[in-house]
Design a protein around this motif. Structure first.
Motif, PDB file in Angstrom:
ATOM      1  N   ARG A   1      16.206  20.555  12.571  1.00 42.73           N
ATOM      2  CA  ARG A   1      16.088  18.988  12.293  1.00 42.73           C
ATOM      3  C   ARG A   1      16.014  18.315  13.667  1.00 42.73           C
ATOM      4  NH1 ARG A   1      19.762  20.184   8.346  1.00 42.73           N
ATOM      5  NH2 ARG A   1      21.326  19.367   9.751  1.00 42.73           N
TER       6      ARG A   1
ATOM      7  N   ALA B   1      10.245  16.185  18.422  1.00 40.35           N
ATOM      8  CA  ALA B   1       8.806  16.303  18.406  1.00 40.35           C
ATOM      9  C   ALA B   1       8.191  14.994  17.886  1.00 40.35           C
ATOM     10  CB  ALA B   1       8.419  17.487  17.736  1.00 40.35           C
ATOM     11  N   ASP B   2       8.908  14.338  17.050  1.00 37.43           N
ATOM     12  CA  ASP B   2       8.263  12.970  16.505  1.00 37.43           C
ATOM     13  C   ASP B   2       8.576  11.947  17.557  1.00 37.43           C
ATOM     14  OD1 ASP B   2       7.556  14.441  14.394  1.00 37.43           O
ATOM     15  OD2 ASP B   2       9.222  13.976  13.063  1.00 37.43           O
ATOM     16  N   GLY B   3       9.332  12.092  18.667  1.00 39.54           N
ATOM     17  CA  GLY B   3       9.507  11.139  19.591  1.00 39.54           C
ATOM     18  C   GLY B   3      10.595  10.129  19.101  1.00 39.54           C
ATOM     19  N   GLN B   4      11.663  10.346  18.064  1.00 42.72           N
ATOM     20  CA  GLN B   4      12.633   9.670  17.718  1.00 42.72           C
ATOM     21  C   GLN B   4      13.901  10.087  18.356  1.00 42.72           C
ATOM     22  OE1 GLN B   4      12.790  10.350  13.375  1.00 42.72           O
ATOM     23  NE2 GLN B   4      11.025   9.672  13.183  1.00 42.72           N
TER      24      GLN B   4
ATOM     25  N   ARG C   1      12.526  18.790  15.315  1.00 42.86           N
ATOM     26  CA  ARG C   1      11.499  17.967  14.801  1.00 42.86           C
ATOM     27  C   ARG C   1      11.563  16.624  15.241  1.00 42.86           C
ATOM     28  NH1 ARG C   1      12.848  21.135   9.483  1.00 42.86           N
ATOM     29  NH2 ARG C   1      11.024  22.850   9.502  1.00 42.86           N
ATOM     30  N   ARG C   2      13.001  16.013  15.212  1.00 43.42           N
ATOM     31  CA  ARG C   2      13.245  14.718  15.683  1.00 43.42           C
ATOM     32  C   ARG C   2      12.738  14.657  16.903  1.00 43.42           C
ATOM     33  NH1 ARG C   2      16.616  12.186  18.849  1.00 43.42           N
ATOM     34  NH2 ARG C   2      17.813  14.068  19.103  1.00 43.42           N
TER      35      ARG C   2
END
Length: 126
Positions: free
Chosen positions: A116, A122-125, A119-120
């Motif tokens: 998680r 990688a999404d730039g969040q 992924r966070r």
């Protein structure tokens, strides 16, 4: 760097001591990546006493691995992410022949948390 000392479970409450420079923002107990309870934090000398209830509804036959996670402000209630501080496994029902099963459950829970976070990121969040 935070260090969590697991003091065990008594009366359905998982207790521990957190050594950290500042109090944690929010501590959540997760099971299979989902929040099941929120921990209370109490000042104790230079450390923090942690008390996290383990809901009876979360305990079933087999092994459940609970993680204590320090979350960031505004974390989504359905998918908790953050720094894992500690873990405890509860075994209920028929006795298990191998401790390896408990280790695999712990690794799966930690891997889900890492996935998680990746992924966070990688999404730039952040």
């Amino acid at each position: 760097m935070s260090r969590f000392e697991n003091l065990g479970i008594r009366d359905g409450v998982w207790r521990g001591r957190l050594t950290a420079g500042a109090p944690p923002q929010r501590l959540v107990v997760t099971l299979n990546g989902r929040p099941v309870s929120e921990a209370s934090v109490t000042a104790a000398d230079k450390d923090w006493d942690i008390a996290a209830p383990l809901p009876a509804a979360a305990i079933q036959d087999g092994i459940q691995t609970f993680l204590l996670v320090e979350t960031r402000q505004g974390a989504d209630a359905e998918a908790i992410s953050g720094q894992s501080l500690g873990q405890v496994s509860v075994i209920a029902g028929q006795p298990l022949d191998q401790d390896l099963v408990a280790e695999i459950a712990t690794l799966r829970a930690e891997l889900d948390l890492v996935k998680r976070e990746l992924r966070r990121l990688a999404d730039g969040q952040f």
